[in-house]
Design a protein around this motif. Sequence first.
Motif, PDB file in Angstrom:
ATOM      1  N   VAL A  27     -55.438 -96.417  -6.990  1.00 26.57           N
ATOM      2  CA  VAL A  27     -55.276 -96.166  -8.425  1.00 26.57           C
ATOM      3  C   VAL A  27     -55.794 -97.376  -9.191  1.00 26.57           C
ATOM      4  N   LEU A  28     -56.615 -97.112 -10.196  1.00 33.09           N
ATOM      5  CA  LEU A  28     -57.079 -98.177 -11.078  1.00 33.09           C
ATOM      6  C   LEU A  28     -56.328 -98.056 -12.398  1.00 33.09           C
ATOM      7  N   ILE A  29     -55.633 -99.105 -12.766  1.00 32.13           N
ATOM      8  CA  ILE A  29     -54.903 -99.146 -14.030  1.00 32.13           C
ATOM      9  C   ILE A  29     -55.707-100.016 -14.984  1.00 32.13           C
ATOM     10  N   LEU A  30     -56.289 -99.385 -15.996  1.00 28.19           N
ATOM     11  CA  LEU A  30     -57.010-100.101 -17.041  1.00 28.19           C
ATOM     12  C   LEU A  30     -56.144-100.095 -18.286  1.00 28.19           C
ATOM     13  N   TYR A  31     -56.122-101.212 -19.002  1.00 25.04           N
ATOM     14  CA  TYR A  31     -55.433-101.215 -20.288  1.00 25.04           C
ATOM     15  C   TYR A  31     -56.194-102.094 -21.263  1.00 25.04           C
ATOM     16  N   ALA A  32     -56.103-101.728 -22.525  1.00 22.31           N
ATOM     17  CA  ALA A  32     -56.808-102.445 -23.580  1.00 22.31           C
ATOM     18  C   ALA A  32     -55.992-103.649 -24.018  1.00 22.31           C
ATOM     19  N   ASP A  33     -56.679-104.786 -24.142  1.00 26.37           N
ATOM     20  CA  ASP A  33     -56.031-106.012 -24.593  1.00 26.37           C
ATOM     21  C   ASP A  33     -56.865-106.568 -25.747  1.00 26.37           C
ATOM     22  N   PRO A  34     -56.354-106.634 -26.945  1.00 26.11           N
ATOM     23  CA  PRO A  34     -54.946-106.691 -27.298  1.00 26.11           C
ATOM     24  C   PRO A  34     -54.340-105.361 -27.716  1.00 26.11           C
ATOM     25  N   GLY A  35     -55.147-104.336 -28.013  1.00 24.47           N
ATOM     26  CA  GLY A  35     -54.563-103.164 -28.650  1.00 24.47           C
ATOM     27  C   GLY A  35     -54.590-101.897 -27.835  1.00 24.47           C
ATOM     28  N   GLY A  60     -60.603-107.415 -25.786  1.00 23.47           N
ATOM     29  CA  GLY A  60     -61.240-107.296 -27.091  1.00 23.47           C
ATOM     30  C   GLY A  60     -61.430-105.876 -27.574  1.00 23.47           C
ATOM     31  N   CYS A  61     -60.470-105.010 -27.279  1.00 22.54           N
ATOM     32  CA  CYS A  61     -60.626-103.624 -27.696  1.00 22.54           C
ATOM     33  C   CYS A  61     -59.271-102.966 -27.932  1.00 22.54           C
ATOM     34  N   THR A  62     -59.337-101.737 -28.399  1.00 15.03           N
ATOM     35  CA  THR A  62     -58.148-100.919 -28.607  1.00 15.03           C
ATOM     36  C   THR A  62     -58.121 -99.853 -27.513  1.00 15.03           C
ATOM     37  N   HIS A  63     -57.457 -98.747 -27.774  1.00 13.26           N
ATOM     38  CA  HIS A  63     -57.396 -97.677 -26.780  1.00 13.26           C
ATOM     39  C   HIS A  63     -58.752 -96.992 -26.570  1.00 13.26           C
ATOM     40  N   MET A  64     -59.760 -97.368 -27.323  1.00 13.58           N
ATOM     41  CA  MET A  64     -61.112 -96.822 -27.164  1.00 13.58           C
ATOM     42  C   MET A  64     -61.976 -97.782 -26.341  1.00 13.58           C
ATOM     43  N   ALA A  65     -61.412 -98.309 -25.275  1.00 16.02           N
ATOM     44  CA  ALA A  65     -62.053 -99.356 -24.475  1.00 16.02           C
ATOM     45  C   ALA A  65     -63.432 -98.954 -23.963  1.00 16.02           C
ATOM     46  N   ALA A  66     -63.602 -97.721 -23.558  1.00 14.77           N
ATOM     47  CA  ALA A  66     -64.888 -97.293 -22.992  1.00 14.77           C
ATOM     48  C   ALA A  66     -66.023 -97.390 -24.003  1.00 14.77           C
ATOM     49  N   SER A  67     -65.720 -97.204 -25.271  1.00 18.12           N
ATOM     50  CA  SER A  67     -66.772 -97.309 -26.283  1.00 18.12           C
ATOM     51  C   SER A  67     -66.804 -98.681 -26.958  1.00 18.12           C
ATOM     52  N   GLU A  68     -65.677 -99.379 -26.988  1.00 17.12           N
ATOM     53  CA  GLU A  68     -65.632-100.678 -27.658  1.00 17.12           C
ATOM     54  C   GLU A  68     -66.088-101.836 -26.765  1.00 17.12           C
ATOM     55  N   ASN A  69     -65.884-101.725 -25.482  1.00 15.44           N
ATOM     56  CA  ASN A  69     -66.323-102.752 -24.538  1.00 15.44           C
ATOM     57  C   ASN A  69     -66.874-102.050 -23.293  1.00 15.44           C
ATOM     58  N   PRO A  70     -67.974-101.300 -23.472  1.00 11.58           N
ATOM     59  CA  PRO A  70     -68.456-100.469 -22.365  1.00 11.58           C
ATOM     60  C   PRO A  70     -68.908-101.259 -21.137  1.00 11.58           C
ATOM     61  N   GLN A  72     -67.675-104.138 -19.880  1.00 16.97           N
ATOM     62  CA  GLN A  72     -66.527-104.528 -19.061  1.00 16.97           C
ATOM     63  C   GLN A  72     -65.856-103.296 -18.464  1.00 16.97           C
ATOM     64  N   TRP A  73     -65.747-102.240 -19.232  1.00 15.67           N
ATOM     65  CA  TRP A  73     -65.136-100.998 -18.747  1.00 15.67           C
ATOM     66  C   TRP A  73     -65.889-100.488 -17.519  1.00 15.67           C
ATOM     67  N   ARG A  74     -67.211-100.405 -17.625  1.00  9.52           N
ATOM     68  CA  ARG A  74     -68.022 -99.951 -16.481  1.00  9.52           C
ATOM     69  C   ARG A  74     -67.914-100.921 -15.307  1.00  9.52           C
ATOM     70  N   GLY A  75     -67.870-102.216 -15.608  1.00  9.88           N
ATOM     71  CA  GLY A  75     -67.737-103.200 -14.543  1.00  9.88           C
ATOM     72  C   GLY A  75     -66.434-103.050 -13.771  1.00  9.88           C
ATOM     73  N   CYS A  76     -65.358-102.775 -14.485  1.00  8.25           N
ATOM     74  CA  CYS A  76     -64.060-102.565 -13.816  1.00  8.25           C
ATOM     75  C   CYS A  76     -64.099-101.329 -12.929  1.00  8.25           C
ATOM     76  N   ILE A  77     -64.677-100.255 -13.449  1.00 10.69           N
ATOM     77  CA  ILE A  77     -64.782 -99.016 -12.661  1.00 10.69           C
ATOM     78  C   ILE A  77     -65.618 -99.272 -11.400  1.00 10.69           C
ATOM     79  N   ALA A  78     -66.751 -99.935 -11.568  1.00  9.66           N
ATOM     80  CA  ALA A  78     -67.640-100.194 -10.419  1.00  9.66           C
ATOM     81  C   ALA A  78     -66.963-101.107  -9.404  1.00  9.66           C
ATOM     82  N   ALA A  79     -66.303-102.171  -9.875  1.00 13.34           N
ATOM     83  CA  ALA A  79     -65.628-103.085  -8.954  1.00 13.34           C
ATOM     84  C   ALA A  79     -64.556-102.360  -8.150  1.00 13.34           C
ATOM     85  N   PHE A  80     -63.818-101.482  -8.817  1.00 11.40           N
ATOM     86  CA  PHE A  80     -62.781-100.730  -8.136  1.00 11.40           C
ATOM     87  C   PHE A  80     -63.393 -99.734  -7.133  1.00 11.40           C
TER      88      PHE A  80
END
Length: 83
Positions: A27-35, A60-70, A72-80
């Motif tokens: 399971v990959l748990i992603l969460y937006a920091d700070p929002g 550096g994003c809100t709950h729209m992490a995939a569009s606000e920091n794509p 890093q979001w893609r990097g986390c998915i790929a690393a996992f």
Amino acid sequence: MAANYEYWSTMAGSDFRTVLPEIDVPVLILYADPGSGYSPATAAYMKSQLPNAALMPIYGCTHMAASENPMQWRGCIAAFAYS
């Protein structure tokens, strides 16, 4: 509209904490920091309860992490996926 209401009321009204330790797949748990709608403490709790979980914040994003920091979001998915 009714389907959306049913979705959100089911999500808000259900408590799945007791089954978390039984989930035995990665399971990959992603969460937006700070929002985010969930705090870092909630993410840490989920990681502590899931036996095979990875926890990765998206900065550096809100709950729209995939569009606000794509990147890093893609990097986390790929690393996992490749771990």
